[in-house]
Write a protein that holds these residues in place. Structure first.
Motif, PDB file in Angstrom:
ATOM      1  N   SER A 518      -7.750  -0.581   7.146  1.00  0.00           N
ATOM      2  CA  SER A 518      -8.299   0.537   6.383  1.00  0.00           C
ATOM      3  C   SER A 518      -8.165   1.831   7.169  1.00  0.00           C
ATOM      4  O   SER A 518      -8.283   1.847   8.402  1.00  0.00           O
ATOM      5  N   GLU A 520      -9.612   5.979   6.878  1.00  0.00           N
ATOM      6  CA  GLU A 520     -10.597   6.820   6.197  1.00  0.00           C
ATOM      7  C   GLU A 520     -10.653   8.196   6.848  1.00  0.00           C
ATOM      8  O   GLU A 520     -10.657   8.311   8.078  1.00  0.00           O
ATOM      9  N   SER A 540      -8.032   4.509   2.151  1.00  0.00           N
ATOM     10  CA  SER A 540      -7.049   3.577   1.608  1.00  0.00           C
ATOM     11  C   SER A 540      -7.133   2.296   2.426  1.00  0.00           C
ATOM     12  O   SER A 540      -7.511   2.324   3.603  1.00  0.00           O
ATOM     13  N   GLN A 567      -3.837  -3.595  -2.658  1.00  0.00           N
ATOM     14  CA  GLN A 567      -3.959  -2.227  -2.186  1.00  0.00           C
ATOM     15  C   GLN A 567      -5.104  -1.527  -2.899  1.00  0.00           C
ATOM     16  O   GLN A 567      -5.358  -1.755  -4.086  1.00  0.00           O
ATOM     17  N   HIS A 569      -7.303   2.473  -2.863  1.00  0.00           N
ATOM     18  CA  HIS A 569      -7.511   3.804  -2.317  1.00  0.00           C
ATOM     19  C   HIS A 569      -8.503   4.536  -3.199  1.00  0.00           C
ATOM     20  O   HIS A 569      -8.742   4.146  -4.355  1.00  0.00           O
TER      21      HIS A 569
END
Length: 747
Positions: A518, A520, A540, A567, A569
């Motif tokens: 991840s 951020e 994401s 995936q 996001h």
């Protein structure tokens, strides 16, 4: 099968005595000094195992405490009242009050089996609640709830690739104070909650907290057979804490807690979804059901912990020992109707076959131990590290009440981990953090059956897993000024292999371990003379080998699979405002986009004629006992993952001349549409859901007393919130509107 016992007399006596004690007069203390109401109060959290101001933590964290918690829990709500109340959080259940399933940033697990592992960890008073049944412990006398989004694989570690929901109870103190809260509403929904500090003297202090919730059965059966009334409950919980502080260098906090639930499982209702739509059928009545089976649920949970702390000069040693036990039993009419095609009459609508099953845990015991050493010296460098041990065992029992079959699966899970984390201040503005954790996790499972001929044993009845993994995180934050920070965070998470036992409708299956990476970016700020606070993040993540549970379909299977890649996001924010005197506003929201990225990923779809929107690669063929089509699900969103979540609260105060106040408080939560299953269909797409509450009250005698009236789900919006897809268009719904009154007194 021996069922879980009902509420035991000694525990009932303890709970009754607890509430009686709460209402016993104690010396009223002067109210604590009132904070400045013209500025927002600082929010202190422990998201990274240290006490810090929320704006200084380089991670997306939402916190709920105080009056907001009290308002949201009005009307006998269980832990699901938190759903949608902070960005990116969704909570649902197909078991009612007993088995909540948490999703953060769209990432969760729909598995309903009693050995399901979840990627969202729930930590209650520093002890992980691993089994999903433990995660439903009631929320009462709680100082704060923190929702920590994104992988927390270093400091919390165990099954945290999606995040952590953290509860912290109010600790004992030597102040002789407490509170009592009583409420009553529709369907005789009654709640009594309270806590007080026990005056032990010397080096000891103690706090006793308890909650009793009741609701009458309000859904009536139109049939003369089966359970005649349901959807009521008696839910009782108590917590006793004792704090020993002989000196400034040592403290010990002991915690014993118990919960006893006797109520109703989730009520499944056959054919309540209109074919070709996701609407409820015409004339649907939430207060009516038509079943011929038994719906009942019981749960007994008891646990304890010891949190020891030694201040050793430049370091502090923490030792956290926990034990949890839980014995649930849940039996339900799963087909949601009466009769079937071979046993007329039947209804509502077409019932191909009847299903009535129960599940229970026996001999459950979870032990956990953490030793953590933390630097206490001031300076640019701060660190913490430790050792974590976990040992869990239990037996799952599943029974088909319409055929002679009972399965029993024994599972053990042992894990250990070592971890460390470092904070380093390059300057007063630029700060770095990083952590590393190594975990080893082993599971063993053995399944037996009273009727081996009906057990799907072709994939075996015994399984063993052994996984090891390094996790890490790294973050950097920069202070734009004394009130504003920006940060970036990279993190990984890990969930060990899972095992699905062999059963009547599915063979044993295993899912490989999953991990997540991840990234951020975020910002946090207090501004407008501390009358506004904002946090925002963009993120994401990529999940490798995500563990999924393919549930239902015409073959009524329940098997574990892995998606090669998933995936996600999105964006999320929290805003608090004091725009004018006596008005407090909070606003939160999130956008989450999730997608499976696996061209070969396929599942069995619905077996009841739902309208599919996925490519069909193998059609249904009842001639060879294939009652549902196989579809590709590449590109689908994760189940129960709303794209949009939003919430707002507003509190307006009207002071009186004598120093008292009237107030009005409203809260609203919205989530966009969700898919209930891995595949995409019209009928099993839940409509968007908006639930609001309104509370009006009067506070007097320097804040010691409060009387209020409240409404939950004020618009009475009724939605299908989940489904059963192997038999008919069966679904379950949210709770309808509830109106009530509440009185609270501080002592």
């Amino acid at each position: 099968m021996k069922r879980a016992s009902s509420v035991r007399a000694p525990r009932r006596a303890v709970l009754a005595a607890s509430l009686a004690a709460l209402s016993f007069p104690v010396l009223a203390q002067d109210a604590a000094p009132q904070p400045d109401k013209n500025v927002l109060q600082s929010v202190v959290i422990t998201a990274e195992r240290r006490v810090e101001n929320i704006k200084d933590v380089p991670n997306a964290v939402s916190a709920i405490s105080g009056e907001k918690l009290d308002v949201l829990a009005s009307g006998g709500q269980d832990v699901r009242f938190l759903s949608g109340r902070v960005p990116s959080l969704n909570i649902e259940s197909s078991f009612g009050r007993a088995f909540p399933r948490f999703y953060i940033r769209g990432y969760g697990n729909t598995d309903f089996r009693l050995n399901a592992s979840q990627p969202v960890s729930l930590v209650y008073d520093d002890v992980v609640q691993e089994n999903p049944i433990l995660k439903g412990f009631p929320v009462f006398d709680v100082r704060s709830v923190e929702v920590i989004a994104g992988p927390q694989g270093t400091l919390f570690g165990r099954n945290t690739p999606a995040g952590v929901v953290k509860f912290e109870s109010v600790k004992p103190s030597k102040r002789q104070d407490g509170y009592l809260s009583l409420s009553w509403g529709q369907h005789n929904t009654a709640s009594a909650e309270g806590a007080f500090n026990l005056p032990l003297g010397g080096d000891w202090s103690a706090r006793l907290s308890a909650q009793v919730q009741h609701r009458d059965d309000w859904v009536k059966n139109t049939q003369s057979t089966g359970t005649q009334e349901t959807e009521g409950y008696n839910d009782r919980a108590v917590r006793l804490q004792a704090l020993y502080e002989p000196s400034k260098t040592f403290s010990a906090l002991f915690n014993v807690h118990n919960r006893e639930l006797k109520g109703s499982p989730r009520l499944f209702r056959a054919n309540i979804i209109k074919p070709g739509t996701n609407d409820l059928v015409d004339g649907f009545d939430p207060a009516r059901m038509s079943i011929d089976g038994i719906n009942e649920q019981q749960l007994s949970a008891t646990g304890g912990s010891a949190r020891l702390k030694w201040n050793l000069g430049d370091v502090t040693l923490h030792a956290i020992t926990g034990i949890e036990t839980v014995q649930p039993f849940s039996r339900g009419d799963i087909d949601g109707g009466f009769g079937n095609a071979g046993k007329l009459p039947m209804g509502p609508g077409f019932i191909p076959f009847s299903v009535e099953t129960s599940d229970a845990l026996r001999g459950h015991r979870q032990l956990s131990q953490e030793l953590r050493l933390e630097s206490a010296a001031t300076g640019a460098l701060r660190w913490q590290g430790g050792l974590y041990l976990f040992d869990e065992r239990y037996t799952m029992e599943g029974k088909d009440h319409l055929s002679p079959l009972t399965t029993s699966s024994e599972q053990t899970n042992k894990a250990w981990a070592v971890f460390g984390s470092v904070n380093y201040d390059l300057s007063s503005r630029f700060k770095l953090r990083g952590g590393l954790r190594y975990t080893q996790d082993k599971k063993d499972l053995l399944t037996t059956s009273t009727n081996t001929a009906r057990l799907q044993s072709q994939a075996g009845t015994r399984a063993h897993t052994d996984d090891a993994k390094w996790n890490w995180d790294a973050s950097a934050s920069y202070a734009l000024d004394k009130d504003s920070n920006v940060y970036a965070r990279f993190a990984t998470g890990f969930r060990a292999s899972s095992i699905q036992p062999a059963a009547e409708f599915n063979p044993q299956s295993l899912a490989k371990p999953e991990d997540v990476r991840s990234f951020e970016l975020g910002a946090k700020s207090e501004f407008w003379d501390r009358r506004a606070r904002l946090s925002a993040a963009a993120f994401s993540y990529v999940i490798k080998n995500q563990q999924l549970t393919a549930v239902g379909g015409g073959n009524n299977a329940n098997r574990l699979i892995n998606a090669k890649q998933t995936q996600g996001h999105g964006l999320e924010f929290n805003l608090e405002l004091l725009p004018v005197e006596n008005l407090l506003l909070t606003l939160g929201g999130s956008y989450n986009s999730t997608r499976f990225k696996d061209g070969a990923l396929q599942v069995e779809a619905c077996g009841n004629g739902c309208t599919l929107r996925d490519p069909i690669i193998t059609p249904a063929n009842p001639a060879v006992f294939k009652f549902s089509p196989t579809v590709l699900i590449d590109g689908n969103s994760l189940p129960n993952a709303p794209k949009w979540v939003g919430n707002i609260t507003a509190r307006y105060t009207i002071p009186t001349a004598d120093g008292n106040e009237f107030y009005v408080y409203t809260d609203w939560a919205y989530r966009s549409k969700v898919s209930f299953f891995l595949y995409d269909s019209v009928e099993y797409t839940g409509k968007s859901l908006t639930e609001g509450g309104l509370r009006a009250g009067y506070v007097w005698n320097n804040g010691k007393y409060e009387a209020a009236a409240f409404v939950r789900n004020i618009t009475n919006q009724v939605r299908v919130t989940g489904g059963i897809d192997f038999n008919n268009l069966t679904g379950f719904i949210n709770d309808p509107r509830s109106v009530g009154v509440q009185f609270k007194a501080l002592f």
